[in-house]
Design a protein around this motif. Structure first.
Motif, short mmCIF file in Angstrom:
data_model
loop_
_atom_site.label_atom_id
_atom_site.label_comp_id
_atom_site.label_asym_id
_atom_site.label_seq_id
_atom_site.Cartn_x
_atom_site.Cartn_y
_atom_site.Cartn_z
N THR A 28 0.82 -1.20 0.00
CA THR A 28 0.00 0.00 0.00
C THR A 28 0.86 1.26 0.00
O THR A 28 0.51 2.25 -0.64
N SER A 29 1.98 1.22 0.72
CA SER A 29 2.83 2.41 0.73
C SER A 29 3.42 2.66 -0.65
O SER A 29 3.65 3.81 -1.02
N PHE A 55 0.19 3.97 -2.92
CA PHE A 55 -0.31 5.32 -2.64
C PHE A 55 0.79 6.32 -2.33
O PHE A 55 0.56 7.51 -2.39
N GLY A 56 1.97 5.84 -1.94
CA GLY A 56 3.02 6.79 -1.58
C GLY A 56 4.02 7.00 -2.71
O GLY A 56 4.15 8.09 -3.25
N GLY A 69 1.88 7.42 -6.46
CA GLY A 69 0.58 8.06 -6.39
C GLY A 69 0.03 8.43 -7.74
O GLY A 69 -1.17 8.32 -7.99
N TYR A 70 0.92 8.85 -8.66
CA TYR A 70 0.45 9.21 -9.99
C TYR A 70 -0.13 8.02 -10.72
O TYR A 70 -1.14 8.14 -11.42
N THR A 126 -1.63 5.53 -9.31
CA THR A 126 -2.95 5.25 -8.74
C THR A 126 -3.97 6.26 -9.22
O THR A 126 -5.13 5.91 -9.44
N LEU A 127 -3.53 7.50 -9.40
CA LEU A 127 -4.45 8.50 -9.94
C LEU A 127 -4.90 8.11 -11.35
O LEU A 127 -6.09 8.16 -11.68
N GLU A 130 -4.92 5.09 -12.52
CA GLU A 130 -5.72 3.88 -12.39
C GLU A 130 -7.17 4.23 -12.04
O GLU A 130 -8.12 3.69 -12.62
N ALA A 131 -7.33 5.18 -11.10
CA ALA A 131 -8.67 5.61 -10.72
C ALA A 131 -9.38 6.26 -11.91
O ALA A 131 -10.57 6.04 -12.13
N PHE A 169 -10.55 3.60 -14.26
CA PHE A 169 -11.74 2.93 -13.75
C PHE A 169 -12.98 3.80 -13.99
O PHE A 169 -14.03 3.30 -14.41
N PHE A 170 -12.82 5.10 -13.73
CA PHE A 170 -13.94 6.04 -13.94
C PHE A 170 -14.38 6.03 -15.41
O PHE A 170 -15.57 5.91 -15.72
N VAL A 193 -16.22 2.86 -16.39
CA VAL A 193 -17.63 2.85 -16.01
C VAL A 193 -18.44 3.71 -16.96
O VAL A 193 -19.54 3.33 -17.39
N PHE A 203 -18.86 1.84 -20.15
CA PHE A 203 -19.82 0.74 -19.96
C PHE A 203 -21.24 1.26 -20.09
O PHE A 203 -22.07 0.69 -20.80
N TYR A 204 -21.54 2.41 -19.41
CA TYR A 204 -22.90 2.92 -19.47
C TYR A 204 -23.23 3.46 -20.85
O TYR A 204 -24.37 3.35 -21.31
N GLY A 212 -6.19 -0.94 5.28
CA GLY A 212 -5.38 -1.17 4.08
C GLY A 212 -3.93 -0.84 4.27
O GLY A 212 -3.07 -1.43 3.59
N GLY A 256 -4.17 -6.13 1.52
CA GLY A 256 -5.43 -5.62 0.99
C GLY A 256 -5.33 -4.12 0.81
O GLY A 256 -4.25 -3.55 0.83
N PHE A 272 -8.95 -1.03 -3.23
CA PHE A 272 -9.52 -1.75 -4.36
C PHE A 272 -10.15 -3.07 -3.91
O PHE A 272 -11.30 -3.37 -4.21
N ASP A 298 -18.95 6.93 -6.20
CA ASP A 298 -17.88 6.91 -7.20
C ASP A 298 -17.25 8.29 -7.34
O ASP A 298 -16.03 8.48 -7.21
N PHE A 321 -9.90 11.77 -3.40
CA PHE A 321 -8.51 11.39 -3.76
C PHE A 321 -7.75 12.60 -4.31
O PHE A 321 -6.63 12.88 -3.90
N PHE A 347 0.62 14.95 -4.08
CA PHE A 347 0.59 13.71 -3.32
C PHE A 347 1.53 13.73 -2.12
O PHE A 347 1.91 12.69 -1.60
N ILE A 379 -1.58 8.15 3.41
CA ILE A 379 -1.82 6.87 2.73
C ILE A 379 -3.14 6.26 3.19
O ILE A 379 -3.92 5.75 2.38
N MET A 408 -6.01 8.20 1.54
CA MET A 408 -6.13 7.86 0.12
C MET A 408 -6.72 6.46 -0.05
O MET A 408 -7.53 6.22 -0.94
N LYS A 412 -14.38 4.93 -3.87
CA LYS A 412 -14.49 5.09 -5.32
C LYS A 412 -14.70 3.75 -6.02
O LYS A 412 -15.58 3.64 -6.89
N ILE A 434 -21.25 -0.91 -12.15
CA ILE A 434 -21.15 -1.90 -13.22
C ILE A 434 -22.09 -3.08 -12.95
O ILE A 434 -22.81 -3.54 -13.84
#
Lengths: 97, 144
Positions: free
Chosen positions: A55-56, A59-60, A63-64, A66-67, A69-70, A73-74, A77, A80-81, B27, B32, B35, B70, B77, B92, B114, B117, B124, B132
């Motif tokens: 996790t570190s 997110f640590g 971080g970019y 993960t941004l 990735e989010a 995902f957005f 979705v 998909f719609y 987390g 874990g 996500f 979402d 974030f 960040f 952390i 986030m 999210k 979905i």
């Protein structure tokens, strides 16, 4: 002419990718394939104070990533719609016409 | 579905919800994260759908609340990232650790930004995966 240029560029890229095989560590080495991983393993708990190193990193240190990735995902979705709504609309228009 | 599946799902789904919340909140301490925990919570939602049908799902959540979750998670974030830019000078950056200290190692209130986030990404992913699942079910159910 363009094909020759593309071929030369691709050959060069794959040549350097092949060269990088010699610079990584031995396959199966428990200390990891790169020095970045060793550095993070030693450094992470002292810098981030999170006992879960994964996790570190997520997110640590990255971080970019993960941004992005989010965001992916957005957008997934949203797409998909969009697809679902088009499927329904197409069926309706076929039915009415 | 049969009464066995119905009763089993009713019995199990609160535990799955609690487990998902636990995975999200811890987390930064145990394996874990946001996500995985969010997808575990949506797994409980899918279990409720499979056992009891779409009407039971709409008793617990609506598509609107999932959309809000979402968007809220994504905005939170970005908010932590920009607060890091304001207070530490880095996007960040760990502004919680700079302002209030790092906390006790291996306690719940540690590791600064952390943990925040992690929770926002959990909200999210919960919202997105739920959208979905509900969208797939509704899309199939409306045409059939």
């Amino acid at each position: 002419m363009r094909k020759i240029i593309v071929a030369v560029v691709l050959i060069g890229i794959f040549f350097y990718l092949g060269l990088s095989v010699y610079s990584v560590r031995t396959f199966g080495d428990p200390m990891g394939a790169t020095y970045v991983g060793m550095h993070i393993l030693k450094d992470a708990i002292g810098r981030t104070h999170a006992s879960n190193i994964v996790t570190s990193i997520v997110f640590g240190y990255r971080g970019y990533d993960t941004l992005g990735e989010a965001t992916i995902f957005f957008v997934a979705v949203l797409g998909f719609y969009w697809t679902i709504s088009r499927m329904k609309g197409g069926k309706k228009s076929d039915h009415s016409s | 579905m049969t009464i066995v599946a119905d009763k089993t799902a009713r019995l199990l789904y609160p535990f799955i919800l609690v487990f998902g919340a636990y995975v999200i909140i811890h987390g930064h301490l145990t394996p874990g994260g946001g996500f995985q925990g969010g997808v575990a919570i949506i797994g409980a939602l899918a279990l409720v759908y499979l056992a009891m049908g779409i009407k039971a799902v709409y008793q617990y959540v609506s598509l609107r609340s999932l959309t809000i979750a979402d968007s809220l998670g994504a905005l939170l974030f970005l908010l932590w990232a920009f607060l890091g830019l304001v207070y530490t000078g880095y996007f960040f950056g760990d502004f919680v650790g700079k302002l209030w200290g790092d906390g006790t190692f291996r306690s719940l209130l540690s590791s600064g930004v952390i943990a925040l986030m992690n929770i926002s990404v959990g909200i999210k992913v919960l919202g997105g995966a739920g959208e979905i699942v509900v969208g797939l079910v509704k899309g199939v159910g409306a045409d059939a």
